[in-house]
Design a protein around this motif. Structure first.
Motif: not given
Length: 305
Positions: A131-133, A144-146, A151-154
């Motif tokens: 959520e923080a990412f 933004q991309e990084e 975020s998607e990985t977590q």
């Protein structure tokens, strides 16, 4: 008859009451007199039942006191080596093995609970980190991309972690049932068996001592009473021993069946998660009919399992 004789005769007559009944000149009137109660009256029957009930309780306490004294004496003499005890070598080996098994399974239960608890906090932390990412991705165009990748990985890790956590909680719940309900129920029967064994040996020892005493009318009566008591406790002991033998066999079969399933679940779920095989992890839970909590739901504490 002259006047003097009539006067004497009237003075000797018994006076009558106004109602016509005879009254003694110096008597007091008797009131509220009741007829004596018959032997079958309710009050006497109640007293009889009360007396019988009290006598029965006294007899029960007496028998319990005698039995407790005999068993305590038997147990003390066994520890001091002054008397013999009945030993079923094979059954006692199975009992000791079961107690050792429960101790080892309880250790597995403790460790798996700790693992589930720690992993629950890992999943919660991964969810918060994702959520923080995601929030930073909206506020940092240059990264933004990084941030979105992380975020998607977590989020994927959180989703897979919740799947693994469901498997861990199921494992903990099953092992807990086996240790603290199934095995404990058999251990209760074992405690009853051991108490029956002490009672049996206590009355056996009592019978043997009476059989060696000099014969008399009083001794013969006590010997006959001891023989009856011994036979009753022997029958109870043998019945419990037979029941316990059957229960131990069924418990062992059930333990093997349950642990085979749970260990297979534990291995497959852990291996699939840490190898990153999401399909295999989901297939494992489907195989064991385990429902996965949704990401937004509150995961249950391991203490509730």
């Amino acid at each position: 008859m002259n006047d003097v004789s009539k006067a004497i005769h009237q003075s000797m007559e018994v006076p009558h009451s106004r109602s016509g009944s005879l009254q003694h000149p110096t008597s007091l009137p008797l009131t509220n007199t009741a007829a004596p109660m018959s032997p079958g009256s309710p009050s006497q029957n109640g007293d009889s039942h009360l007396v019988k009930s009290q006598a029965s309780k006294i007899e029960t306490i007496k028998n319990w006191s005698i039995s407790t004294y005999k068993c305590t004496k038997q147990l003390m003499f066994e520890k001091l080596g002054k008397t013999s005890r009945t030993v079923d070598t094979d059954l006692e080996r199975q009992i000791e093995l079961l107690r050792d098994t429960q101790r080892k399974y309880s250790n597995i239960l403790r460790l798996s609970r700790a693992l589930a608890s720690h992993f629950y906090h890992v999943v919660q932390t991964q969810h918060a980190l994702g959520e923080a990412f995601s929030d930073l991705a909206q506020k940092s165009p240059e990264l933004q991309e990084e941030f979105l990748y992380n975020s998607e990985t977590q989020r994927n890790l959180t989703r897979n972690g919740e799947t693994l956590l469901s498997a861990l909680n199921f494992f903990v719940s099953s092992v807990n049932t086996l240790c603290n309900k199934t095995i404990e129920d058999t251990l209760l029967t074992i405690r009853q068996y051991e108490s029956a064994r002490i009672e049996y040996d206590a009355y056996r020892t009592d019978l043997e001592q009476l059989a060696q005493a000099p014969r008399s009318e009083a001794t013969s009566a006590r010997l006959e009473e001891a023989q009856l008591a011994f036979e009753a406790h022997r029958d109870a002991f043998e019945k419990l021993r037979a029941d316990l033998t059957v229960k131990l066999r069924f418990l062992d079969e059930n333990r093997i069946k349950v642990m085979h399933k749970q260990l297979l679940l534990f291995h497959n779920a852990i291996s699939a998660y840490f190898s990153g095989n999401q399909q295999s992890l989901e297939a494992t839970l489907k195989q064991f009919n385990i429902k996965v909590k949704s990401p937004n739901s509150n995961l249950p504490s391991w203490l509730e399992q």
